[in-house]
Design an enzyme around this catalytic site. Structure first.
Site, PDB file in Angstrom:
ATOM      1  N   GLY A 230      37.422  -9.516  12.628  1.00  0.00           N
ATOM      2  CA  GLY A 230      37.879 -10.503  13.597  1.00  0.00           C
ATOM      3  C   GLY A 230      38.522 -11.743  13.011  1.00  0.00           C
ATOM      4  O   GLY A 230      39.183 -12.496  13.724  1.00  0.00           O
ATOM      5  N   GLU A 268      32.737  -7.183   8.339  1.00  0.00           N
ATOM      6  CA  GLU A 268      33.561  -6.054   7.907  1.00  0.00           C
ATOM      7  C   GLU A 268      35.034  -6.411   8.115  1.00  0.00           C
ATOM      8  O   GLU A 268      35.699  -5.967   9.045  1.00  0.00           O
ATOM      9  CB  GLU A 268      33.193  -4.767   8.644  1.00  0.00           C
ATOM     10  CG  GLU A 268      33.038  -4.881  10.138  1.00  0.00           C
ATOM     11  CD  GLU A 268      32.575  -3.597  10.802  1.00  0.00           C
ATOM     12  OE1 GLU A 268      33.216  -3.182  11.790  1.00  0.00           O
ATOM     13  OE2 GLU A 268      31.576  -3.011  10.352  1.00  0.00           O
ATOM     14  N   CYS A 269      35.550  -7.228   7.220  1.00  0.00           N
ATOM     15  CA  CYS A 269      36.925  -7.726   7.313  1.00  0.00           C
ATOM     16  C   CYS A 269      37.892  -6.784   6.601  1.00  0.00           C
ATOM     17  O   CYS A 269      37.566  -6.191   5.576  1.00  0.00           O
ATOM     18  CB  CYS A 269      37.022  -9.116   6.689  1.00  0.00           C
ATOM     19  SG  CYS A 269      36.105 -10.389   7.587  1.00  0.00           S
ATOM     20  N   GLY A 270      39.083  -6.689   7.142  1.00  0.00           N
ATOM     21  CA  GLY A 270      40.141  -5.917   6.513  1.00  0.00           C
ATOM     22  C   GLY A 270      41.363  -6.772   6.286  1.00  0.00           C
ATOM     23  O   GLY A 270      41.707  -7.118   5.160  1.00  0.00           O
ATOM     24  N   CYS A 346      67.131   5.179  14.753  1.00  0.00           N
ATOM     25  CA  CYS A 346      68.012   5.301  15.920  1.00  0.00           C
ATOM     26  C   CYS A 346      67.270   4.896  17.188  1.00  0.00           C
ATOM     27  O   CYS A 346      67.122   5.685  18.134  1.00  0.00           O
ATOM     28  CB  CYS A 346      68.529   6.722  16.028  1.00  0.00           C
ATOM     29  SG  CYS A 346      69.592   7.200  14.654  1.00  0.00           S
ATOM     30  N   TYR A 375      47.510  -3.303   7.555  1.00  0.00           N
ATOM     31  CA  TYR A 375      48.064  -2.760   8.796  1.00  0.00           C
ATOM     32  C   TYR A 375      49.590  -2.747   8.769  1.00  0.00           C
ATOM     33  O   TYR A 375      50.246  -3.104   9.742  1.00  0.00           O
ATOM     34  CB  TYR A 375      47.554  -3.551  10.003  1.00  0.00           C
ATOM     35  CG  TYR A 375      46.059  -3.477  10.163  1.00  0.00           C
ATOM     36  CD1 TYR A 375      45.441  -2.306  10.584  1.00  0.00           C
ATOM     37  CD2 TYR A 375      45.257  -4.569   9.851  1.00  0.00           C
ATOM     38  CE1 TYR A 375      44.069  -2.221  10.706  1.00  0.00           C
ATOM     39  CE2 TYR A 375      43.879  -4.494   9.967  1.00  0.00           C
ATOM     40  CZ  TYR A 375      43.290  -3.314  10.395  1.00  0.00           C
ATOM     41  OH  TYR A 375      41.925  -3.230  10.508  1.00  0.00           O
TER      42      TYR A 375
END
Length: 410
Positions: A230, A268-270, A346, A375
């Site tokens: 978060g 639990e950070c990413g 395209c 991400y």
């Protein structure tokens, strides 16, 4: 020109043209994650959310620095175990199959985050077949309200995540019938990309109060609260990020006052751990104007870097001038104008930044998108139109010389 711009230009000169690559600064990643984890107060832990970036060099760099990995698929469990067979792994996600649960148990995951009453029953049944006891956290979808400043909300509104807070009595009744699960606590991951340190502390206080309420009400002996990730990244102003020292100062006081002495608060950070270590670098192939809007067409696009489309924002970038020009005709350039950066796909949705002011841009220059370590490549539709994948470079400085480990995507 700073040292990083010099490194990028050297990579361009040493490899095929036109240039398109992800470049990761492993030294920065190590320093950043080390500082974050070292400043955590006692009775708190940091797990890395692998979904943000699960490239093996990233995992190998982070593994010794964090308390474990958070995973959301059995594929991520396998990646974690390949990097470190002993590292603690916590397993979440709203749609776990029986096969995934069984393999996770056999892979000795530390915790399984239970997302529904049905999933609780299935874990109990499968653990019984294996004659083991499985440690679990209950993921609860709280009623809220939550801060509006976050980009994504996983709770407090209809979503597929967690157990509705109203179902707690039914869950507790079901737990009383279980012999093969051990409830260690609760998992709350209600919002994502939160940028306000003080509001995030207030959110954590809500989590702790809820867990204490249920522990007292149902006579539970628990030891863990998982606050999820978060903590966000400010892509609109890279100079104004979530201020970690302020946050941990407030967190230390919160834990001292509110967290029971035998409990641990887990994060639990990413994105917050890896975003700043990455760059997506694209060479400008063409400059063209249609109906009054100026377009810079680059080698690559949202099939490599889906984040701007996913979040509907203009991703921050810098322009890196390239002096070489191989053609016999004049080089096109624009000055003091707004440009829209698009890729090779395209579709008119292949946009990474829209109407951004620039002082000068030429065909052949490099556009360097910043904060692409999370991400970015991991969520992109790599094979749309079958364009080549970008190269991936993992850079570190050794004995005052920087070295680039290269992985070429097929």
């Amino acid at each position: 020109m700073n040292k990083w711009e010099e490194k990028i230009l050297r990579l361009k000169q040493e490899h095929e043209q036109p240039f398109c690559a992800y470049i990761y600064d492993l030294d920065h990643l190590n320093d950043h994650v080390s500082q974050i984890v070292s400043q955590l107060p006692e009775r708190s832990e940091m797990y890395y959310a692998m979904k943000a970036n699960s490239e093996r060099p990233i995992l190998e760099e982070i593994a010794p620095l964090v308390h474990g990995f958070e995973v959301a698929s059995i594929g991520e469990v396998r990646k974690a175990r390949e990097v470190d067979p002993q590292i603690p792994v916590i397993f979440g996600g709203p749609g776990k199959t029986d096969e995934e649960i069984l393999e996770a148990i056999r892979s000795r995951v530390s915790l399984i985050h239970v997302e529904s009453i049905h999933e609780l029953r299935r874990i109990e049944y499968l653990a019984g077949q294996l004659r083991v006891t499985v440690p679990i956290l209950l993921r609860i979808n709280l009623s809220g309200p939550f801060p509006d400043a976050a980009t994504l909300h996983m709770a407090g509104r209809p979503t597929q995540f967690g157990i509705d807070e109203k179902e707690i009595p039914m869950v507790m009744e079901q737990l009383g019938k279980c012999e093969h699960v051990n409830l260690e606590g609760f998992h709350f991951h209600s919002i994502s990309n939160h940028l306000n340190e003080f509001n995030h502390i207030r959110l954590l206080n809500t989590y702790i109060e809820k867990a204490k309420q249920w522990a007292n009400q149902y006579g539970l002996t628990i030891s863990r609260i998982n606050a999820g990730g978060g903590i966000g990244v400010n892509y609109q102003d890279l100079s104004r990020q979530f201020h970690w020292p302020t946050f941990v100062s407030e967190l230390r006081e919160l834990l001292r006052k509110e967290l029971p002495e035998t409990w641990t608060l887990m994060f639990e950070c990413g994105r917050y751990l890896t975003a700043s270590c990455g760059y997506y670098v694209c060479e400008v192939l063409d400059l063209k104007e249609n109906h009054g809007e100026k377009y810079a067409i680059v080698r690559g696009g949202t099939h490599h870097f889906r984040l701007p489309v996913s979040w509907n924002h203009s991703h921050p970038f810098r322009i890196l001038p390239v002096d070489e020009w191989k053609y016999p005709f004049q080089r096109k350039k624009w000055e003091d104008c707004e440009i829209t950066v698009v890729g090779q796909l395209c579709t008119p949705k292949d946009v990474m930044a829209r109407q951004v002011p620039v002082e000068e841009l030429r065909i052949g220059d490099l556009i360097v998108f910043q904060y692409t370590g999370a991400y970015s490549w991991s969520i992109s539709h790599h094979d749309f139109l079958s364009h080549p994948h970008p190269a991936h470079f993992y850079l570190r400085e050794i004995d005052h010389q920087w070295r680039a480990e290269r992985k070429v995507e097929s």
